[in-house]
Scaffold this motif. Structure first.
Motif, PDB file in Angstrom:
ATOM      1  N   SER A   9       0.850  -1.192   0.000  1.00 17.59           N
ATOM      2  CA  SER A   9       0.000   0.000   0.000  1.00 17.59           C
ATOM      3  C   SER A   9       0.881   1.236   0.000  1.00 17.59           C
ATOM      4  O   SER A   9       1.770   1.360   0.833  1.00 17.59           O
ATOM      5  CB  SER A   9      -0.895  -0.021   1.249  1.00 17.59           C
ATOM      6  OG  SER A   9      -1.749   1.090   1.271  1.00 17.59           O
ATOM      7  N   ASN A  13      -4.963   2.968   1.489  1.00 19.77           N
ATOM      8  CA  ASN A  13      -6.269   2.343   1.216  1.00 19.77           C
ATOM      9  C   ASN A  13      -6.190   0.814   1.269  1.00 19.77           C
ATOM     10  O   ASN A  13      -7.022   0.158   1.905  1.00 19.77           O
ATOM     11  CB  ASN A  13      -6.793   2.749  -0.169  1.00 19.77           C
ATOM     12  CG  ASN A  13      -7.133   4.220  -0.249  1.00 19.77           C
ATOM     13  OD1 ASN A  13      -7.415   4.848   0.766  1.00 19.77           O
ATOM     14  ND2 ASN A  13      -7.098   4.780  -1.444  1.00 19.77           N
ATOM     15  N   LYS A  15      -3.968  -0.957   2.687  1.00 15.12           N
ATOM     16  CA  LYS A  15      -3.624  -1.374   4.060  1.00 15.12           C
ATOM     17  C   LYS A  15      -4.890  -1.451   4.918  1.00 15.12           C
ATOM     18  O   LYS A  15      -5.072  -2.382   5.700  1.00 15.12           O
ATOM     19  CB  LYS A  15      -2.625  -0.386   4.665  1.00 15.12           C
ATOM     20  CG  LYS A  15      -2.160  -0.782   6.037  1.00 15.12           C
ATOM     21  CD  LYS A  15      -0.995   0.068   6.493  1.00 15.12           C
ATOM     22  CE  LYS A  15      -0.476  -0.441   7.815  1.00 15.12           C
ATOM     23  NZ  LYS A  15       0.880  -0.085   8.081  1.00 15.12           N
ATOM     24  N   GLY A  44       6.205   9.667  -7.324  1.00 15.14           N
ATOM     25  CA  GLY A  44       5.146   8.819  -6.780  1.00 15.14           C
ATOM     26  C   GLY A  44       4.122   8.442  -7.810  1.00 15.14           C
ATOM     27  O   GLY A  44       3.709   7.301  -7.880  1.00 15.14           O
ATOM     28  N   THR A 107      -7.427  -2.272  -4.438  1.00 15.49           N
ATOM     29  CA  THR A 107      -8.178  -1.028  -4.299  1.00 15.49           C
ATOM     30  C   THR A 107      -7.814  -0.153  -5.488  1.00 15.49           C
ATOM     31  O   THR A 107      -6.734  -0.290  -6.076  1.00 15.49           O
ATOM     32  CB  THR A 107      -7.896  -0.273  -2.979  1.00 15.49           C
ATOM     33  OG1 THR A 107      -6.563   0.249  -3.008  1.00 15.49           O
ATOM     34  CG2 THR A 107      -8.088  -1.170  -1.772  1.00 15.49           C
ATOM     35  N   MET A 108      -8.756   0.731  -5.854  1.00 15.00           N
ATOM     36  CA  MET A 108      -8.565   1.487  -7.108  1.00 15.00           C
ATOM     37  C   MET A 108      -9.481   2.697  -7.148  1.00 15.00           C
ATOM     38  O   MET A 108     -10.448   2.790  -6.372  1.00 15.00           O
ATOM     39  CB  MET A 108      -8.879   0.567  -8.284  1.00 15.00           C
ATOM     40  CG  MET A 108     -10.297   0.041  -8.232  1.00 15.00           C
ATOM     41  SD  MET A 108     -10.645  -1.063  -9.589  1.00 15.00           S
ATOM     42  CE  MET A 108     -12.305  -1.556  -9.157  1.00 15.00           C
TER      43      MET A 108
HETATM   44  C1  LIG Z   1       0.642   5.696 -10.051  1.00 11.36           C
HETATM   45  C2  LIG Z   1      -0.838   5.456  -9.836  1.00 11.36           C
HETATM   46  C3  LIG Z   1      -1.610   4.931 -10.866  1.00 11.36           C
HETATM   47  C4  LIG Z   1      -2.972   4.668 -10.665  1.00 11.36           C
HETATM   48  N1  LIG Z   1      -3.700   4.069 -11.666  1.00 11.36           N
HETATM   49  C5  LIG Z   1      -4.990   3.728 -11.452  1.00 11.36           C
HETATM   50  C6  LIG Z   1      -5.751   3.026 -12.451  1.00 11.36           C
HETATM   51  O1  LIG Z   1      -5.274   2.685 -13.538  1.00 11.36           O
HETATM   52  N2  LIG Z   1      -7.045   2.732 -12.187  1.00 11.36           N
HETATM   53  C7  LIG Z   1      -7.647   3.097 -11.013  1.00 11.36           C
HETATM   54  O2  LIG Z   1      -8.832   2.799 -10.846  1.00 11.36           O
HETATM   55  N3  LIG Z   1      -6.949   3.729 -10.016  1.00 11.36           N
HETATM   56  C8  LIG Z   1      -5.647   4.048 -10.206  1.00 11.36           C
HETATM   57  N4  LIG Z   1      -4.920   4.672  -9.204  1.00 11.36           N
HETATM   58  C9  LIG Z   1      -5.575   4.940  -7.905  1.00 11.36           C
HETATM   59  C10 LIG Z   1      -5.205   3.876  -6.855  1.00 11.36           C
HETATM   60  O3  LIG Z   1      -5.367   2.561  -7.353  1.00 11.36           O
HETATM   61  C11 LIG Z   1      -6.082   4.010  -5.597  1.00 11.36           C
HETATM   62  O4  LIG Z   1      -6.017   5.311  -5.081  1.00 11.36           O
HETATM   63  C12 LIG Z   1      -5.684   3.004  -4.535  1.00 11.36           C
HETATM   64  O5  LIG Z   1      -6.739   2.862  -3.595  1.00 11.36           O
HETATM   65  C13 LIG Z   1      -4.408   3.411  -3.802  1.00 11.36           C
HETATM   66  O6  LIG Z   1      -4.105   2.420  -2.852  1.00 11.36           O
HETATM   67  P1  LIG Z   1      -3.108   2.684  -1.606  1.00 11.36           P
HETATM   68  O7  LIG Z   1      -3.700   3.823  -0.817  1.00 11.36           O
HETATM   69  O8  LIG Z   1      -3.131   1.401  -0.860  1.00 11.36           O
HETATM   70  O9  LIG Z   1      -1.757   3.015  -2.161  1.00 11.36           O
HETATM   71  C14 LIG Z   1      -3.565   4.965  -9.404  1.00 11.36           C
HETATM   72  C15 LIG Z   1      -2.783   5.522  -8.375  1.00 11.36           C
HETATM   73  C16 LIG Z   1      -1.430   5.751  -8.573  1.00 11.36           C
HETATM   74  C17 LIG Z   1      -0.597   6.330  -7.453  1.00 11.36           C
END
Ligand SMILES: Cc1cc2nc3c(=O)[nH]c(=O)nc-3n(C[C@H](O)[C@H](O)[C@H](O)COP(=O)(O)O)c2cc1C
Length: 157
Positions: A9, A13, A15, A44, A107-108
């Protein structure tokens, strides 16, 4: 089923979801730490997204738990550019010989779940017992709690 939950993570999110699943299942967990700096907009976001697109590996910190000792390894990743993160790609690449069975969650923002699970399936060379894709905005609204219970139940037989 003895399960190990493994996740990466960057911003918390995944996590948060990992903690909820491991509490629900009462299972061991391991957080993967990427030694590459992933903070900020340029490094980042842009560089990390580019590394995910190019299916790059990274250097992760030494793991603490041996996946071979578990019946199932549940792998969690944020989606980056519709792909798994380099940290989870590296963990799978280095450890997949020791997986007996797998489950996936992500997550996404909202796009790339099916593509990511498909490439994780290919890389693990195993069909997941179950998958769970959580949209970031649903976490704030707590819309994900039932989904987590249902997902966790698949591994508790
Ligand atoms: C470099 C990067 C690329 C991302 N690409 C996508 C994507 O292709 N599709 C999507 O739905 N979210 C995308 N996101 C959003 C993240 O998947 C989402 O905010 C996720 O919950 C982050 O998880 P984390 O807080 O555990 O790092 C992206 C985020 C980052 C930083």
């Amino acid at each position: 089923m003895k399960c190990l939950l493994v996740f990466y993570s960057r911003s918390g999110n995944t996590k948060k979801i990992a903690e909820l699943i491991s509490t629900e299942m009462n299972c061991d967990y391991e957080e993967i730490i990427d030694t590459k700096k992933r903070k900020g907009v340029i490094i980042g976001f842009l560089k990390s997204g580019f590394a995910a697109t190019r299916e790059k590996l990274t250097i992760i910190k030494k793991i603490q738990k041996d996946p071979e000792l578990y019946d199932t390894v549940i792998l969690g990743t944020p989606i980056w550019n519709k792909r798994m993160t380099p940290a989870i790609r590296t963990y799978i690449t280095e450890n997949k010989e020791r997986f007996k069975s797998v489950g996936f969650f992500c997550t996404m923002g909202g796009r790339g779940g099916p593509e990511t699970f498909e490439s994780m399936t290919k890389l693990c060379e195993k069909t997941p017992v179950s998958t769970l894709a959580i949209i970031r905005k649903d976490i704030k609204k707590e819309l994900h709690l039932d989904e987590i219970k249902n997902f966790s139940r698949q591994f508790m037989s």
